[in-house]
Scaffold this motif. Structure first.
Motif, PDB file in Angstrom:
ATOM      1  N   TYR A   2       0.623 122.531 112.474  1.00 16.87           N
ATOM      2  CA  TYR A   2       1.605 122.790 111.420  1.00 16.87           C
ATOM      3  C   TYR A   2       2.413 124.033 111.751  1.00 16.87           C
ATOM      4  O   TYR A   2       3.639 124.049 111.643  1.00 16.87           O
ATOM      5  N   ILE A   3       1.734 125.092 112.174  1.00 14.35           N
ATOM      6  CA  ILE A   3       2.402 126.350 112.495  1.00 14.35           C
ATOM      7  C   ILE A   3       3.353 126.171 113.676  1.00 14.35           C
ATOM      8  O   ILE A   3       4.464 126.703 113.680  1.00 14.35           O
ATOM      9  N   ARG A   4       2.936 125.413 114.663  1.00 15.01           N
ATOM     10  CA  ARG A   4       3.764 125.239 115.860  1.00 15.01           C
ATOM     11  C   ARG A   4       5.011 124.409 115.576  1.00 15.01           C
ATOM     12  O   ARG A   4       6.106 124.762 116.031  1.00 15.01           O
ATOM     13  N   TYR A   5       4.860 123.324 114.821  1.00 16.46           N
ATOM     14  CA  TYR A   5       5.974 122.380 114.682  1.00 16.46           C
ATOM     15  C   TYR A   5       6.750 122.509 113.365  1.00 16.46           C
ATOM     16  O   TYR A   5       7.905 122.083 113.297  1.00 16.46           O
ATOM     17  N   ILE A   6       6.123 123.076 112.339  1.00 13.89           N
ATOM     18  CA  ILE A   6       6.797 123.134 111.036  1.00 13.89           C
ATOM     19  C   ILE A   6       7.155 124.558 110.654  1.00 13.89           C
ATOM     20  O   ILE A   6       8.329 124.897 110.503  1.00 13.89           O
ATOM     21  N   SER A   7       6.151 125.436 110.509  1.00 14.56           N
ATOM     22  CA  SER A   7       6.439 126.801 110.087  1.00 14.56           C
ATOM     23  C   SER A   7       5.215 127.686 110.276  1.00 14.56           C
ATOM     24  O   SER A   7       4.089 127.250 109.992  1.00 14.56           O
ATOM     25  N   PRO A   8       5.410 128.936 110.717  1.00 14.95           N
ATOM     26  CA  PRO A   8       4.283 129.865 110.807  1.00 14.95           C
ATOM     27  C   PRO A   8       3.863 130.397 109.441  1.00 14.95           C
ATOM     28  O   PRO A   8       2.798 131.001 109.326  1.00 14.95           O
ATOM     29  N   GLU A   9       4.674 130.171 108.416  1.00 11.83           N
ATOM     30  CA  GLU A   9       4.378 130.670 107.073  1.00 11.83           C
ATOM     31  C   GLU A   9       3.775 129.556 106.224  1.00 11.83           C
ATOM     32  O   GLU A   9       4.422 128.528 105.980  1.00 11.83           O
ATOM     33  N   LEU A  10       2.534 129.759 105.786  1.00 10.56           N
ATOM     34  CA  LEU A  10       1.855 128.756 104.972  1.00 10.56           C
ATOM     35  C   LEU A  10       2.155 128.923 103.487  1.00 10.56           C
ATOM     36  O   LEU A  10       1.855 128.033 102.690  1.00 10.56           O
ATOM     37  N   ASN A  11       2.706 130.071 103.108  1.00 11.74           N
ATOM     38  CA  ASN A  11       3.064 130.349 101.716  1.00 11.74           C
ATOM     39  C   ASN A  11       4.515 130.831 101.655  1.00 11.74           C
ATOM     40  O   ASN A  11       4.780 131.963 101.245  1.00 11.74           O
ATOM     41  N   PRO A  12       5.459 129.995 102.051  1.00 12.36           N
ATOM     42  CA  PRO A  12       6.859 130.444 102.076  1.00 12.36           C
ATOM     43  C   PRO A  12       7.429 130.583 100.673  1.00 12.36           C
ATOM     44  O   PRO A  12       6.901 130.026  99.704  1.00 12.36           O
ATOM     45  N   SER A  13       8.508 131.318 100.581  1.00 15.20           N
ATOM     46  CA  SER A  13       9.240 131.413  99.326  1.00 15.20           C
ATOM     47  C   SER A  13      10.728 131.251  99.615  1.00 15.20           C
ATOM     48  O   SER A  13      11.183 131.492 100.740  1.00 15.20           O
ATOM     49  N   LEU A  14      11.449 130.821  98.624  1.00 16.67           N
ATOM     50  CA  LEU A  14      12.892 130.604  98.766  1.00 16.67           C
ATOM     51  C   LEU A  14      13.566 130.973  97.459  1.00 16.67           C
ATOM     52  O   LEU A  14      13.237 130.431  96.402  1.00 16.67           O
ATOM     53  N   GLU A  15      14.503 131.906  97.530  1.00 13.43           N
ATOM     54  CA  GLU A  15      15.282 132.256  96.344  1.00 13.43           C
ATOM     55  C   GLU A  15      16.689 131.715  96.498  1.00 13.43           C
ATOM     56  O   GLU A  15      17.331 131.903  97.533  1.00 13.43           O
ATOM     57  N   ILE A  16      17.138 131.026  95.493  1.00 11.25           N
ATOM     58  CA  ILE A  16      18.495 130.511  95.408  1.00 11.25           C
ATOM     59  C   ILE A  16      19.083 131.035  94.101  1.00 11.25           C
ATOM     60  O   ILE A  16      18.340 131.477  93.222  1.00 11.25           O
ATOM     61  N   PRO A  17      20.389 131.035  93.932  1.00 12.95           N
ATOM     62  CA  PRO A  17      20.958 131.529  92.681  1.00 12.95           C
ATOM     63  C   PRO A  17      20.370 130.812  91.477  1.00 12.95           C
ATOM     64  O   PRO A  17      20.457 129.590  91.352  1.00 12.95           O
ATOM     65  N   GLY A  18      19.682 131.546  90.626  1.00 10.64           N
ATOM     66  CA  GLY A  18      19.120 130.983  89.410  1.00 10.64           C
ATOM     67  C   GLY A  18      17.657 130.609  89.468  1.00 10.64           C
ATOM     68  O   GLY A  18      17.058 130.276  88.446  1.00 10.64           O
ATOM     69  N   ALA A  19      17.033 130.651  90.653  1.00 13.61           N
ATOM     70  CA  ALA A  19      15.634 130.235  90.745  1.00 13.61           C
ATOM     71  C   ALA A  19      14.980 130.803  91.993  1.00 13.61           C
ATOM     72  O   ALA A  19      15.643 131.099  92.996  1.00 13.61           O
ATOM     73  N   VAL A  20      13.659 130.949  91.934  1.00  7.73           N
ATOM     74  CA  VAL A  20      12.862 131.301  93.097  1.00  7.73           C
ATOM     75  C   VAL A  20      11.687 130.331  93.165  1.00  7.73           C
ATOM     76  O   VAL A  20      11.030 130.048  92.156  1.00  7.73           O
ATOM     77  N   ILE A  21      11.459 129.775  94.352  1.00  5.67           N
ATOM     78  CA  ILE A  21      10.326 128.876  94.582  1.00  5.67           C
ATOM     79  C   ILE A  21       9.329 129.634  95.451  1.00  5.67           C
ATOM     80  O   ILE A  21       9.647 130.037  96.572  1.00  5.67           O
ATOM     81  N   ALA A  22       8.116 129.837  94.940  1.00  3.10           N
ATOM     82  CA  ALA A  22       7.062 130.524  95.675  1.00  3.10           C
ATOM     83  C   ALA A  22       5.942 129.534  95.949  1.00  3.10           C
ATOM     84  O   ALA A  22       5.384 128.945  95.018  1.00  3.10           O
ATOM     85  N   SER A  23       5.625 129.332  97.214  1.00  2.84           N
ATOM     86  CA  SER A  23       4.582 128.372  97.572  1.00  2.84           C
ATOM     87  C   SER A  23       3.211 129.023  97.578  1.00  2.84           C
ATOM     88  O   SER A  23       3.060 130.200  97.897  1.00  2.84           O
ATOM     89  N   CYS A  24       2.216 128.236  97.232  1.00  4.93           N
ATOM     90  CA  CYS A  24       0.821 128.677  97.251  1.00  4.93           C
ATOM     91  C   CYS A  24       0.024 127.598  97.977  1.00  4.93           C
ATOM     92  O   CYS A  24      -0.159 126.497  97.456  1.00  4.93           O
ATOM     93  N   ASN A  25      -0.418 127.890  99.186  1.00  2.61           N
ATOM     94  CA  ASN A  25      -1.132 126.908  99.991  1.00  2.61           C
ATOM     95  C   ASN A  25      -2.449 126.514  99.334  1.00  2.61           C
ATOM     96  O   ASN A  25      -3.284 127.367  99.030  1.00  2.61           O
TER      97      ASN A  25
END
Length: 288
Positions: A104-127
């Motif tokens: 998963y880390i090699r092909y998708i993302s090294p971050e298992l708990n990514p977050s993304l802020e967009i105007p009006g919202a923030v998405i915080a992941s919890c593995n």
């Protein structure tokens, strides 16, 4: 207004359905969301070829909108999970943890708990996908390696993401496992549902995105996390619950309302709106 397209359980490999994946991508282009949230299980058998296909698909979506993704239980190397618990085959501690998520880390993302802020919202992941782990154990053998859990270390990532977000941003948590019992499956995806939802509520979340159950559902929690809305996305693969179509959810949020529209597969037309749920946003959530 914020628009988040929430999908889950793509299961690249044998269960993948090309027509549905193409239609999903077409829907993303048509809807033009502010973000696409993919709540785990990109692969079926955690194989390199499946991860490569998933990576190419995510890249094509990212040409349309920002994407945030987390691992699901099918994206974890089980032998690494066992080694992590037993200290077996020479893999101990951090090395076993890295091996468990290595593909998963090699092909998708090294971050298992990514977050993304967009105007009006923030998405915080919890593995929640930890494989065979102490926190995920239940009394039922069939849950072994399938059920997930929320731990304190990953909750800290959510807390950090929320603390950095704009005060008026809608606070959203994304996990893989369903905290609400599935209507058809009859079971929760989390071993510690009550504690997890209480923690999300304390952190100020008003929406939880999840998958895992392969059955679309929208709920509100009243018992121990009052007011939290749960968006459970169905699968895009052919691993369907009886009588349930492939589906995804579209979340729209404005100053006063949170709305979730389920888009269901209607062959040969593709995905189309099937049902809608609306929830008023509390004054506290709007001024968090």
């Amino acid at each position: 207004m914020v628009k988040i397209l929430h999908t889950s359980d793509l299961h690249f490999g044998r269960p993948a359905v090309a027509a549905q994946l193409d239609s999903l991508k077409g829907s993303i282009a048509e809807i033009s969301p502010d973000a696409v949230a993919v709540s785990g299980d990109l692969t079926q058998r955690c194989s390199t070829s499946e991860f490569l296909k998933a990576r190419a698909y995510l890249d094509s979506i990212e040409e349309i909108a920002p994407v945030i993704v987390i691992p699901g239980n099918h994206d974890v190397r089980w032998i690494g999970a066992v080694a992590r618990q037993l200290g077996a085959v020479g893999l101990v501690g951090r090395s076993a943890h890295d091996f468990k998520y290595s593909k998963y880390i090699r092909y998708i993302s090294p971050e298992l708990n990514p977050s993304l802020e967009i105007p009006g919202a923030v998405i915080a992941s919890c593995n929640t996908a930890h494989g065979i782990a102490r926190g995920s154990l239940t009394r039922r053998f069939r849950d072994l390696g399938v059920i997930g859990h929320v731990n304190k270390r990953d909750l800290k990532k959510v807390e950090e993401a929320f603390s950095k977000a704009a005060p008026d941003a809608a606070r959203i948590v994304m996990i893989h496992h369903n905290p609400i019992k599935g209507e058809t499956s009859g079971r929760h995806g989390l071993a510690n549902t009550k504690q997890a939802l209480e923690a999300f509520e304390r952190l100020g979340a008003e929406l939880v995105l999840c998958g895992h159950d392969h059955q679309e559902a929208v709920h509100t929690v009243q018992e121990y996390a009052p007011g939290i809305v749960i968006s459970t996305a169905g699968t895009i693969s052919n691993r369907l619950r009886a009588g349930r179509p492939s589906s995804f959810n579209l979340v729209t949020i404005d100053d006063t309302e949170l709305r979730i529209t389920t888009y269901a597969w209607q062959h040969p037309e593709g995905f189309a709106p099937a049902r809608e749920h609306s929830f008023p946003r509390s004054a506290a959530s709007r001024s968090a």
